[in-house]
Design an enzyme around this catalytic site. Structure first.
Site, mmCIF file in Angstrom:
data_model
loop_
_atom_site.group_PDB
_atom_site.id
_atom_site.type_symbol
_atom_site.label_atom_id
_atom_site.label_comp_id
_atom_site.label_asym_id
_atom_site.label_seq_id
_atom_site.Cartn_x
_atom_site.Cartn_y
_atom_site.Cartn_z
ATOM 1 N N TYR A 1 43.143 39.390 44.818
ATOM 2 C CA TYR A 1 43.700 40.728 44.423
ATOM 3 C C TYR A 1 45.180 40.475 44.531
ATOM 4 C CZ TYR A 1 39.258 42.082 46.496
ATOM 5 O OH TYR A 1 37.774 42.165 46.958
ATOM 6 N N TYR B 1 27.273 48.638 39.506
ATOM 7 C CA TYR B 1 28.178 47.914 40.217
ATOM 8 C C TYR B 1 28.152 47.915 41.713
ATOM 9 C CZ TYR B 1 32.834 47.362 42.045
ATOM 10 O OH TYR B 1 33.992 47.159 42.900
#
Ligand code: GLN
Length: 312
Positions: free
Chosen positions: A248, A196
């Site tokens: 977000y 990641y």
């Protein structure tokens, strides 16, 4: 031609660039030491239409890390490999309403969606899990290369190392998902987190990201090469979640005012897709989500009827 008067569109983009250049609100991300050191004044806007017309203004040749824009690509790769049913056994598809790295999972102990850290860590666990890390990383960087018209992508090693060294929150997310048995059987958590961090540290320039966005705008086919990078269904799913979750805890506001699928990252990168029409990249490191990036989008929908629910 897709954008009939491309020349005057480019002039308009240059004007928007000049207007936004004086906007110095916001601050660079400082939670990763290496990101805190970037020059905050850098600014580039790039567009690429689905028939391959391109325009770039500003710091066009500077490279930046994709950071969370990688979440869109990782989600697509997981979908291509497993299909939506399997992927969504591990990741939800509702907005979380909280910030990108909040220590929170949904009621089933799964990440809320693939566009926040927990979900992207989960996507990474689903990408070629049986291969070694080197091959898995090559798969991600090859995909970015294909999305960006075949241009070679970079890797920012010090951002990667710096991020790995300051990753308590991402480790905490990883362990809390493992505690909930959210990962596929056999997942190596530390490797998944490293994968990641590496995916976040892929580097490209604004024009390359705009070409990648145009590939999304064209249902997964790169307008410069004709390469079919993702299936139409994969792109559709990804754009849906970018629309609802790509910004977000600003996602609802962005959907209301702008309406376009977009994904932001803490490097100040913003990838915006105008489906069927064009891809846009705005890069400006001063954040909330990139301040100039958001303002650019606001001005764009004021001047052009690109809001998907604009009936004009
Ligand atoms: N690499 C960053 C992190 O995991 C990505 C976050 C972002 O771009 N918002 O913290």
């Amino acid at each position: 031609l897709v954008v009939p008067d491309f020349a005057s569109f480019c002039t308009e983009i240059d004007q928007l660039y000049a207007e936004l250049l004086t906007d110095t609100r916001g601050a660079v991300a400082d939670y990763i030491p290496q990101l805190a050191r970037v020059d905050p004044d850098q600014f580039a806007i790039a567009v690429c239409t689905v028939d391959g017309q391109r325009h770039v203004v500003g710091d066009a040749s500077s490279k930046f890390c994709v950071q969370s824009v990688s979440k869109a690509v990782s989600y697509c790769l997981a979908l291509e490999e497993h299909g939506p049913d399997v992927v969504h056994q591990h990741i939800g598809r509702e907005p979380s309403g909280v910030s990108f790295n909040s220590l929170t999972l949904n009621k089933s102990g799964r990440p809320h969606n693939p566009m926040i850290n927990a979900g992207a860590i989960m996507s990474c666990s689903l990408i070629k899990p049986k291969d070694n890390l080197a091959d898995r990383f090559d798969h991600v960087s090859d995909t970015w290369k294909r999305l960006a018209g075949g241009r070679p992508v970079g890797f920012h090693n010090s951002v990667y190392l710096s991020e790995r060294d300051t990753a308590d929150r991402n480790f905490a997310l990883g362990y809390s998902m493992r505690e909930q048995h959210a990962f596929p059987a056999g997942t190596d958590l530390v490797q998944t987190l490293e994968f990641y961090f590496q995916s976040c540290s892929v580097e490209l320039d604004a024009e390359m990201m705009a070409i990648a966005a145009a590939t999304f705008a064209d249902g997964g086919i790169c307008p410069l090469t004709g390469d079919k990078v993702f299936n139409t269904q994969t792109v559709q799913h990804c754009l849906s979640l970018m629309s609802s979750c790509g910004m977000y805890d600003f996602s609802g506001e962005f959907a209301f005012t702008i309406g376009l699928p977009a994904k932001s990252g803490v490097s100040g990168a913003l990838m915006v897709v105008v489906p069927g029409l064009m891809g846009i990249c705005v890069w400006s490191p001063r954040l909330g989500n990139t301040v100039r990036g958001i303002e650019f989008c606001r001005k764009l929908v004021e001047r052009y009827n690109v809001h998907p629910h604009d009936a004009a």
